[in-house]
Motif scaffolding. Structure first.
Motif, PDB file in Angstrom:
ATOM      1  N   THR A  15       0.837  -1.201   0.000  1.00 56.75           N
ATOM      2  CA  THR A  15       0.000   0.000   0.000  1.00 56.75           C
ATOM      3  C   THR A  15       0.870   1.249   0.000  1.00 56.75           C
ATOM      4  O   THR A  15       0.619   2.191  -0.754  1.00 56.75           O
ATOM      5  N   ASP A  16       1.900   1.248   0.816  1.00 57.27           N
ATOM      6  CA  ASP A  16       2.808   2.403   0.877  1.00 57.27           C
ATOM      7  C   ASP A  16       3.480   2.638  -0.471  1.00 57.27           C
ATOM      8  O   ASP A  16       3.590   3.777  -0.925  1.00 57.27           O
ATOM      9  N   HIS A  17       3.914   1.576  -1.114  1.00 58.34           N
ATOM     10  CA  HIS A  17       4.592   1.707  -2.409  1.00 58.34           C
ATOM     11  C   HIS A  17       3.622   2.189  -3.485  1.00 58.34           C
ATOM     12  O   HIS A  17       3.980   3.038  -4.313  1.00 58.34           O
ATOM     13  N   ARG A  18       2.392   1.683  -3.484  1.00 60.43           N
ATOM     14  CA  ARG A  18       1.397   2.156  -4.458  1.00 60.43           C
ATOM     15  C   ARG A  18       1.126   3.643  -4.284  1.00 60.43           C
ATOM     16  O   ARG A  18       0.985   4.377  -5.267  1.00 60.43           O
ATOM     17  N   ARG A  19       1.054   4.099  -3.029  1.00 65.62           N
ATOM     18  CA  ARG A  19       0.830   5.530  -2.777  1.00 65.62           C
ATOM     19  C   ARG A  19       2.001   6.367  -3.292  1.00 65.62           C
ATOM     20  O   ARG A  19       1.811   7.449  -3.832  1.00 65.62           O
ATOM     21  N   THR A  20       3.204   5.855  -3.112  1.00 64.91           N
ATOM     22  CA  THR A  20       4.394   6.547  -3.611  1.00 64.91           C
ATOM     23  C   THR A  20       4.361   6.649  -5.130  1.00 64.91           C
ATOM     24  O   THR A  20       4.658   7.702  -5.705  1.00 64.91           O
ATOM     25  N   ILE A  21       3.982   5.557  -5.791  1.00 65.44           N
ATOM     26  CA  ILE A  21       3.867   5.565  -7.251  1.00 65.44           C
ATOM     27  C   ILE A  21       2.816   6.585  -7.686  1.00 65.44           C
ATOM     28  O   ILE A  21       3.037   7.373  -8.609  1.00 65.44           O
ATOM     29  N   GLY A  22       1.673   6.578  -7.025  1.00 63.30           N
ATOM     30  CA  GLY A  22       0.615   7.531  -7.348  1.00 63.30           C
ATOM     31  C   GLY A  22       1.069   8.970  -7.180  1.00 63.30           C
ATOM     32  O   GLY A  22       0.774   9.836  -8.010  1.00 63.30           O
ATOM     33  N   ALA A  23       1.828   9.230  -6.120  1.00 66.02           N
ATOM     34  CA  ALA A  23       2.337  10.576  -5.876  1.00 66.02           C
ATOM     35  C   ALA A  23       3.335  10.987  -6.956  1.00 66.02           C
ATOM     36  O   ALA A  23       3.344  12.143  -7.399  1.00 66.02           O
TER      37      ALA A  23
END
Length: 80
Positions: A15-23
């Motif tokens: 989840t943290d990595h997906r949020r980073t990608i989205g950002a």
């Protein structure tokens, strides 16, 4: 022989990595002064999908590939 890295006990790292990608995607879109609508039209993706990507929801690899192409950046730069 290489060392195998074990996964953490939970999936919060995903989840943290997906949020980073989205950002990263949102930041690159904004850096290029593109609206979500422009990316939606150029990438032939729907409105909900771009929102899901930028908020870190689970999306298809093919969707990330489309967005990377629209932004003219290597996919690896977005998902590193």
């Amino acid at each position: 022989m290489g060392r195998v890295q074990e996964l953490p006990d939970d999936d919060t790292w995903i989840t943290d990595h997906r949020r980073t990608i989205g950002a990263r995607i949102r930041a690159e879109r904004e850096r290029q002064k593109l609206t979500q609508e422009q990316v939606i039209l150029a990438g032939r993706i729907d409105r909900v999908t771009i929102w899901r990507v930028e908020t870190g929801e689970d999306v298809k690899l093919s969707t990330l590939m489309k967005i990377a192409r629209v932004l003219d950046v290597p996919l690896a730069d977005l998902v590193r």
